[in-house]
Design an enzyme around this catalytic site. Structure first.
Site, mmCIF file in Angstrom:
data_model
loop_
_atom_site.group_PDB
_atom_site.id
_atom_site.type_symbol
_atom_site.label_atom_id
_atom_site.label_comp_id
_atom_site.label_asym_id
_atom_site.label_seq_id
_atom_site.Cartn_x
_atom_site.Cartn_y
_atom_site.Cartn_z
ATOM 1 N N SER A 1 0.943 -1.194 -0.091
ATOM 2 C CA SER A 1 0.102 -0.066 0.068
ATOM 3 C C SER A 1 0.974 1.223 0.059
ATOM 4 O O SER A 1 0.367 2.453 -0.019
ATOM 5 C CB SER A 1 -1.051 -0.070 1.063
ATOM 6 O OG SER A 1 -0.183 -0.121 2.436
ATOM 7 N N TYR B 1 19.000 2.581 -10.925
ATOM 8 C CA TYR B 1 19.832 3.250 -12.165
ATOM 9 C C TYR B 1 20.473 2.209 -12.949
ATOM 10 O O TYR B 1 20.548 2.372 -14.010
ATOM 11 C CB TYR B 1 20.820 4.100 -11.370
ATOM 12 C CG TYR B 1 20.307 5.747 -11.514
ATOM 13 C CD1 TYR B 1 19.176 5.724 -10.857
ATOM 14 C CD2 TYR B 1 20.810 6.516 -12.120
ATOM 15 C CE1 TYR B 1 18.242 7.149 -10.876
ATOM 16 C CE2 TYR B 1 20.075 8.029 -12.355
ATOM 17 C CZ TYR B 1 18.981 7.997 -11.654
ATOM 18 O OH TYR B 1 18.339 9.565 -11.705
ATOM 19 N N LEU B 2 20.723 1.165 -12.741
ATOM 20 C CA LEU B 2 21.317 0.031 -13.268
ATOM 21 C C LEU B 2 20.333 -0.526 -14.254
ATOM 22 O O LEU B 2 20.706 -1.412 -15.138
ATOM 23 C CB LEU B 2 21.817 -0.902 -12.400
ATOM 24 C CG LEU B 2 23.174 -0.678 -11.397
ATOM 25 C CD1 LEU B 2 23.244 -1.876 -10.537
ATOM 26 C CD2 LEU B 2 24.294 -0.436 -12.391
ATOM 27 N N LYS C 1 18.322 1.324 -16.143
ATOM 28 C CA LYS C 1 18.369 2.581 -17.169
ATOM 29 C C LYS C 1 19.091 2.195 -18.384
ATOM 30 O O LYS C 1 20.110 1.761 -18.416
ATOM 31 C CB LYS C 1 18.582 3.858 -16.539
ATOM 32 C CG LYS C 1 17.778 4.399 -15.429
ATOM 33 C CD LYS C 1 17.918 5.913 -15.198
ATOM 34 C CE LYS C 1 17.175 6.386 -13.863
ATOM 35 N NZ LYS C 1 15.956 6.566 -14.013
ATOM 36 N N GLU D 1 17.280 17.299 -9.717
ATOM 37 C CA GLU D 1 15.855 17.392 -9.748
ATOM 38 C C GLU D 1 15.257 18.965 -9.562
ATOM 39 O O GLU D 1 15.921 19.496 -8.773
ATOM 40 C CB GLU D 1 15.355 16.393 -8.535
ATOM 41 C CG GLU D 1 15.116 14.985 -9.369
ATOM 42 C CD GLU D 1 14.642 13.874 -8.144
ATOM 43 O OE1 GLU D 1 14.138 12.992 -8.525
ATOM 44 O OE2 GLU D 1 14.419 14.448 -7.023
ATOM 45 N N HIS E 1 23.047 5.243 -6.787
ATOM 46 C CA HIS E 1 22.865 5.750 -8.337
ATOM 47 C C HIS E 1 24.320 6.149 -8.795
ATOM 48 O O HIS E 1 24.472 5.495 -9.948
ATOM 49 C CB HIS E 1 21.753 6.578 -8.287
ATOM 50 C CG HIS E 1 20.595 6.041 -7.852
ATOM 51 N ND1 HIS E 1 20.182 4.598 -7.616
ATOM 52 C CD2 HIS E 1 19.290 6.874 -7.343
ATOM 53 C CE1 HIS E 1 18.973 4.657 -7.082
ATOM 54 N NE2 HIS E 1 18.456 5.933 -6.855
ATOM 55 N N TYR F 1 25.863 12.678 -27.047
ATOM 56 C CA TYR F 1 26.638 13.374 -28.278
ATOM 57 C C TYR F 1 28.077 13.862 -27.677
ATOM 58 O O TYR F 1 28.403 14.038 -26.642
ATOM 59 C CB TYR F 1 25.668 14.806 -28.323
ATOM 60 C CG TYR F 1 25.509 15.762 -27.008
ATOM 61 C CD1 TYR F 1 24.230 15.216 -26.075
ATOM 62 C CD2 TYR F 1 26.177 16.639 -26.522
ATOM 63 C CE1 TYR F 1 23.954 16.091 -25.200
ATOM 64 C CE2 TYR F 1 25.832 17.269 -25.459
ATOM 65 C CZ TYR F 1 24.757 16.970 -24.708
ATOM 66 O OH TYR F 1 24.511 17.852 -23.482
ATOM 67 N N ASP G 1 25.470 14.100 -32.820
ATOM 68 C CA ASP G 1 24.329 13.939 -31.708
ATOM 69 C C ASP G 1 23.497 12.626 -32.091
ATOM 70 O O ASP G 1 23.034 12.371 -33.021
ATOM 71 C CB ASP G 1 23.524 15.054 -32.031
ATOM 72 C CG ASP G 1 22.287 15.339 -30.878
ATOM 73 O OD1 ASP G 1 22.196 14.137 -30.107
ATOM 74 O OD2 ASP G 1 21.663 15.986 -30.740
ATOM 75 N N SER H 1 20.390 11.345 -30.694
ATOM 76 C CA SER H 1 19.318 11.442 -29.882
ATOM 77 C C SER H 1 18.112 10.151 -29.853
ATOM 78 O O SER H 1 17.786 9.843 -30.994
ATOM 79 C CB SER H 1 18.594 12.649 -30.020
ATOM 80 O OG SER H 1 19.258 13.710 -29.530
HETATM 81 C C1 BG6 Z 1 15.132 7.366 -5.884
HETATM 82 C C2 BG6 Z 1 15.361 8.603 -4.787
HETATM 83 O O1 BG6 Z 1 16.093 6.202 -5.528
HETATM 84 O O2 BG6 Z 1 15.353 7.923 -7.162
HETATM 85 C C3 BG6 Z 1 14.465 9.492 -4.979
HETATM 86 O O3 BG6 Z 1 14.972 8.043 -3.329
HETATM 87 C C4 BG6 Z 1 14.670 10.149 -6.604
HETATM 88 O O4 BG6 Z 1 15.032 10.755 -4.087
HETATM 89 C C5 BG6 Z 1 14.653 8.807 -7.556
HETATM 90 O O5 BG6 Z 1 13.709 10.960 -6.877
HETATM 91 C C6 BG6 Z 1 15.155 9.311 -8.872
HETATM 92 O O6 BG6 Z 1 14.901 8.398 -9.652
HETATM 93 P P1 BG6 Z 1 14.462 8.681 -11.265
HETATM 94 O O7 BG6 Z 1 14.685 7.369 -11.918
HETATM 95 O O8 BG6 Z 1 13.389 9.596 -11.427
HETATM 96 O O9 BG6 Z 1 16.018 9.520 -11.692
#
Ligand code: BG6
Length: 483
Positions: A14, A188-189, A191, A225, A249, A377, A397, A399
């Site tokens: 939840s 991140y791994l 992506k 961010e 990350h 790029y 580039d 993209s």
């Molecule tokens: C998370 C963090 O692991 O990754 C967040 O806890 C952050 O604070 C997020 O916003 C960012 O993920 P992404 O995939 O949007 O870059």
């Protein structure tokens, strides 16, 4: 691929992460045919006392996500039918016995299928409850099928708060499960452009001779961010930007940028090389750190009035090995900045004996934009088109949006959950890797926790403290024009 019954159990069903990431990722896998209705069942488990229908209602809007076609909504309802909710606390034998009963019933109902029973537990929970939950799983919910199969556990970051707590957690989980059963997720791994790094570096002749201290001046790995902690202040204040983004990350990205070529693509070979990079990182110098905290951060009632937690940090890491000695790796992350972007910026040295005076145009740079709008790029100097022999900076580039039109890039979580089902640990963090990552940052984190280092204020919507730009310049980064 293995066949047979697959039960996916989302613990913390939840919560925010489950709603926003886990269930949508499962739905996308379902839509693409990776989760077959005749094999898979999804269980939600959490403390909140709600019915299955209520859980379905709660996650519905995250699955629909702006799509209005009828085929999509039909898929959503079919997917939601695969879901069952069980409520219980995270240390309750009764709760987990009930969960096990539900899973077993599902397995029995699919008994006609040849094959094994697979149980995937996804802990979308804070790490403080990992030990009791894992104990309960081990005690009550392991796969018992005679036909074989497996039980796997996915855990989210932050995996601990420092070296000691992380090791402690690793030992507790290690006493219950073997390393091949544990999937420490770092999204991140998952992506696309992070996964592309290995290919880029080791399948292209271009990069092989250039990727070293002789040619590269500095490397930046940046996360920005353009929003603050928004509703997550309580969590964030305990962890801060280094534990939330940089220690995991950005450091994972650094490993893939800096590592040597692995013996093969086997997960263990890749992870061996990543560990070596981490072990070669020198202790962080406090003068190579800039911390920041945005002005309105403490207005959040869940954040301490005197909070010393950084929401921004620039940290220079130095790798002590033959390839990288003298090349600063500048890791930078911040919340509430002027844009949302994650990128790797590899800046090359100046051309020796420059006859064009092109230096004023800026240096060669290779940029990998992880998000938004994936791209790679190269910034390079070319002749200004026309009669004059003058130079300008331009770009080669790639993209993805243009080059791969119509290709949907999978969400990181989608990929990683599929890897877990397939038993591929390449894109997950191994225990020794985690330890080495905490070793790098723990002394710095303790200095911040003790108030010895303090974040500088910055305005929300800005670039962060100007001192960070000064540090960048000191580390050797030269601001270039254009892009
Ligand atoms: C998370 C963090 O692991 O990754 C967040 O806890 C952050 O604070 C997020 O916003 C960012 O993920 P992404 O995939 O949007 O870059």
């Amino acid at each position: 691929p293995e066949t047979g019954c697959l039960s996916i159990i989302v613990l913390g069903a939840s919560g925010d992460l489950a709603k926003k990431k886990t269930f949508p990722a499962l739905f996308n896998l379902y839509r693409q045919g990776f989760l077959q209705s005749n094999e898979v069942h999804i269980f939600g488990y959490a403390r909140t006392k709600i019915s299955t229908d209520e859980l379905r209602d709660r996650i519905h809007k995250y699955l629909v996500h702006g799509k209005s076609d009828s085929e999509h909504s039909e898929d959503v309802s079919k997917f939601l039918q695969l879901l069952k909710y069980v409520s219980g606390s995270y240390d309750s034998v009764d709760g987990f016995r009930l969960l096990d009963k539900e899973i077993s019933e599902h397995e029995i109902s699919k008994n006609s299928l040849e094959g094994s029973s697979r149980r995937l537990f996804y802990l979308a929970l804070p790490p403080s409850v990992y030990p009791p939950v894992c104990k309960m799983i081990k005690h009550c919910c392991m796969n018992k099928s005679d036909l074989g199969g497996w039980t796997r556990i996915v855990v989210e970051k932050p995996f601990g708060k420092d070296l000691e707590s992380a090791e402690n957690l690793s030992t507790q989980l290690g006493n219950l499960f073997d390393e091949p059963q544990l999937y420490r997720i770092d999204h991140y791994l998952g992506k696309e452009l992070v996964q592309n790094l290995l290919v880029l570096r080791f399948a292209n002749r271009f990069f092989l001779p250039l990727w070293n201290r002789d040619n590269i001046d500095n490397i930046q790995i940046v996360f920005r961010e353009d929003f603050g902690t928004e509703g997550r202040g309580g969590y964030f204040d305990e962890y801060g930007i280094i534990r939330d983004i940089i220690q995991n990350h950005l450091l994972q990205v650094l490993c893939l940028v800096a590592m040597e070529k692995p013996v093969s693509l086997k997960p263990e070979h890749i992870r061996d090389e990543k560990v070596k990079v981490l072990q070669s990182v020198l202790p962080i110098k406090p003068e190579e750190v800039v911390l920041g905290q945005y002005d309105s951060y403490r207005d959040d009632p869940t954040v301490a009035d005197d909070s010393n937690t950084p929401t921004f940090a620039t940290v220079v890491l130095r790798i002590h090995n033959e390839r990288w000695e003298g090349v600063p790796f500048i890791l930078k992350a911040g919340k509430a900045l002027n844009s949302r972007k994650a990128e790797i910026r590899v800046q090359f040295k100046d051309v020796p004996g420059d006859i064009f005076r092109s230096k004023k145009q800026g240096r060669n740079e290779f940029v990998i934009r992880l998000q938004p709008s994936e791209a790679m790029y190269m910034k390079l100097t070319v002749k200004q088109p026309g009669l004059e022999m003058s130079t300008i900076q331009s770009e080669l580039d790639l993209s993805y949006g243009q080059r791969y039109q119509g290709v949907t890039i999978p969400e990181a979580y989608e990929r990683l959950i599929l890897d877990t089902i397939r038993g591929d640990q390449q894109h997950f963090v191994r225990r020794d890797e985690l330890r080495a990552a905490w070793e790098i940052f723990t002394p710095l984190l303790h200095k911040i926790d003790d108030g010895e280092l303090k974040p500088l204020p910055y305005k929300p919507g800005s670039r962060g403290p100007v001192e960070a730009d000064e540090l960048l310049a000191k580390a050797g980064y030269v601001q270039t024009h254009g892009y």
